[in-house]
Design an enzyme around this catalytic site. Structure first.
Site, PDB file in Angstrom:
ATOM      1  N   ASP A   1       0.834  -1.211   0.000  1.00 52.91           N
ATOM      2  CA  ASP A   1       0.000   0.000   0.000  1.00 52.91           C
ATOM      3  C   ASP A   1       0.871   1.265   0.000  1.00 52.91           C
ATOM      4  OD1 ASP A   1      -2.364   1.399  -0.030  1.00 52.91           O
ATOM      5  OD2 ASP A   1      -2.764   1.182   2.118  1.00 52.91           O
TER       6      ASP A   1
ATOM      7  N   ASN B   1     -10.701  -2.535  -6.020  1.00 55.32           N
ATOM      8  CA  ASN B   1      -9.892  -1.562  -6.765  1.00 55.32           C
ATOM      9  C   ASN B   1     -10.489  -1.210  -8.137  1.00 55.32           C
ATOM     10  OD1 ASN B   1      -6.773  -2.778  -5.383  1.00 55.32           O
ATOM     11  ND2 ASN B   1      -7.859  -0.907  -4.847  1.00 55.32           N
TER      12      ASN B   1
HETATM   13  C1  IPE Z   1      -5.445  -2.781  -0.665  1.00 56.34           C
HETATM   14  O1  IPE Z   1      -5.063  -1.454  -0.789  1.00 56.34           O
HETATM   15  C2  IPE Z   1      -5.324  -3.464  -1.987  1.00 56.34           C
HETATM   16  C3  IPE Z   1      -3.964  -3.571  -2.532  1.00 56.34           C
HETATM   17  C4  IPE Z   1      -2.870  -3.253  -1.930  1.00 56.34           C
HETATM   18  C5  IPE Z   1      -3.893  -4.118  -3.856  1.00 56.34           C
HETATM   19  P1  IPE Z   1      -6.140  -0.288  -0.947  1.00 56.34           P
HETATM   20  O2  IPE Z   1      -5.360   0.973  -0.963  1.00 56.34           O
HETATM   21  O3  IPE Z   1      -7.000  -0.558  -2.112  1.00 56.34           O
HETATM   22  O4  IPE Z   1      -6.986  -0.442   0.386  1.00 56.34           O
HETATM   23  P2  IPE Z   1      -7.985   0.568   1.090  1.00 56.34           P
HETATM   24  O5  IPE Z   1      -9.001   0.937   0.090  1.00 56.34           O
HETATM   25  O6  IPE Z   1      -7.169   1.759   1.529  1.00 56.34           O
HETATM   26  O7  IPE Z   1      -8.520  -0.189   2.251  1.00 56.34           O
HETATM   27  C1  IPE Z   2      -1.229   0.349  -3.506  1.00 55.98           C
HETATM   28  O1  IPE Z   2      -1.053   1.716  -3.457  1.00 55.98           O
HETATM   29  C2  IPE Z   2      -1.440  -0.166  -4.914  1.00 55.98           C
HETATM   30  C3  IPE Z   2      -2.796  -0.658  -5.181  1.00 55.98           C
HETATM   31  C4  IPE Z   2      -3.804  -0.649  -4.355  1.00 55.98           C
HETATM   32  C5  IPE Z   2      -3.041  -1.180  -6.497  1.00 55.98           C
HETATM   33  P1  IPE Z   2      -2.292   2.723  -3.476  1.00 55.98           P
HETATM   34  O2  IPE Z   2      -2.590   3.060  -4.889  1.00 55.98           O
HETATM   35  O3  IPE Z   2      -3.417   2.178  -2.692  1.00 55.98           O
HETATM   36  O4  IPE Z   2      -1.665   3.983  -2.752  1.00 55.98           O
HETATM   37  P2  IPE Z   2      -2.399   4.942  -1.734  1.00 55.98           P
HETATM   38  O5  IPE Z   2      -2.937   4.089  -0.629  1.00 55.98           O
HETATM   39  O6  IPE Z   2      -3.482   5.632  -2.493  1.00 55.98           O
HETATM   40  O7  IPE Z   2      -1.318   5.854  -1.270  1.00 55.98           O
HETATM   41 MG    MG Z   3      -4.005   2.358  -0.756  1.00 58.65          MG
END
Ligand code: IPE
Ligand code: IPE
Ligand code: MG
Length: 240
Positions: free
Chosen positions: A17, A65
């Site tokens: 994340d 996502n």
């Molecule tokens: C969880 O991260 C999914 C992945 C790392 C692929 P998100 O960034 O989507 O999670 P939430 O929405 O903050 O819980």
């Molecule tokens: C994790 O990073 C990657 C995926 C969930 C695909 P994020 O895209 O969730 O990054 P933040 O949480 O918005 O910083």
């Molecule tokens: Mg995230």
């Protein structure tokens, strides 16, 4: 260096994340963060393979996502194709088996094809299993397992915890010993709900693109110092 870790997880699961925040903090686009995140994946896979961690699961795309902007979703899937193009031949050489946890049929055709190709090319590899959780949701996985068990004609008294696990995407693999989430959030986000019943959790403020060998080692050091009791008392475990 291996002596640093008297106890390695047999299965390490990571919620990668913070790519977006990493990019925004640098005045870059979110997709730049995902690109940097893909580099971190290479680093972590390589180091886990070197250390001898037999199962690594990376949360790459959750079923939730899909709610992101179309362009970001497209960019993520583009990066996945690039990643597979370079990494699958390398995984074959390094004896790393590729598996997908999640609904592959719901992925775009090119990615589905590349993943199926990668899985069949590496099906014989045994030194490490790299699970990519893609189009994955933990609750959907549990419901799917229940449905598949019913379809297999299993009678109600055959529904044991172990048998149930055989119908999950992680069939045949040990449960995660250690779950790592980067970038400060402390939640599961629908990840491996059944499998993480007794996992150790480790949360770090480090954003995924900055999660390198050092950060991985720190997580592994913390894990090695944890006391896992599985319901017993510490005295029982120490044999006192
Ligand atoms: C969880 O991260 C999914 C992945 C790392 C692929 P998100 O960034 O989507 O999670 P939430 O929405 O903050 O819980
Ligand atoms: C994790 O990073 C990657 C995926 C969930 C695909 P994020 O895209 O969730 O990054 P933040 O949480 O918005 O910083
Ligand atoms: Mg995230």
């Amino acid at each position: 260096m291996e002596q640093q870790f008297p106890l390695l997880p047999r299965h390490l699961a990571i919620i990668m994340d913070g790519n977006g925040r990493w990019a925004q903090a640098r005045g870059l686009a979110r997709v730049d963060g995902h690109r940097a995140g893909a580099e971190a994946v290479r680093t972590v896979v390589t180091e886990c393979r070197r250390l001898g961690i037999p199962h690594l699961t990376l949360y790459a795309f959750s079923s939730e996502n899909w709610n992101r902007p179309k362009a970001e979703v497209a960019a993520l899937f583009g990066l996945l194709l690039d990643f597979l193009g370079v990494e699958v031949p390398r995984m074959e050489r390094e004896d790393i088996r590729l598996m997908v946890l999640g609904d592959v049929d719901g992925l775009p055709l090119a990615q589905r094809t590349a993943l199926r190709h990668g899985m069949s090319r590496t099906a014989h590899c045994r030194s490490m299993t790299l699970n990519l959780a893609l189009n994955y949701g933990g609750r959907a996985e549990i419901v799917r397992a229940a449905r598949r068990m019913a379809e297999a004609g299993i009678a109600p008294d055959g529904y044991t915890e172990e048998r149930f696990a055989d119908f999950l995407y992680t069939e045949g693999q040990p449960d995660p010993d250690l779950l790592v989430r980067t970038s400060g959030e402390q939640r599961l986000s629908n990840y491996l709900l059944y499998q993480c019943a007794y996992s150790e959790f480790y949360f770090t403020p480090v954003a995924w693109p900055d999660f390198g060998v050092e950060a991985l080692h720190e997580a592994l050091r913390v894990y090695a110092g944890r006391s896992r009791r599985f319901g017993k008392t510490q005295e029982q475990i120490d044999g006192r």
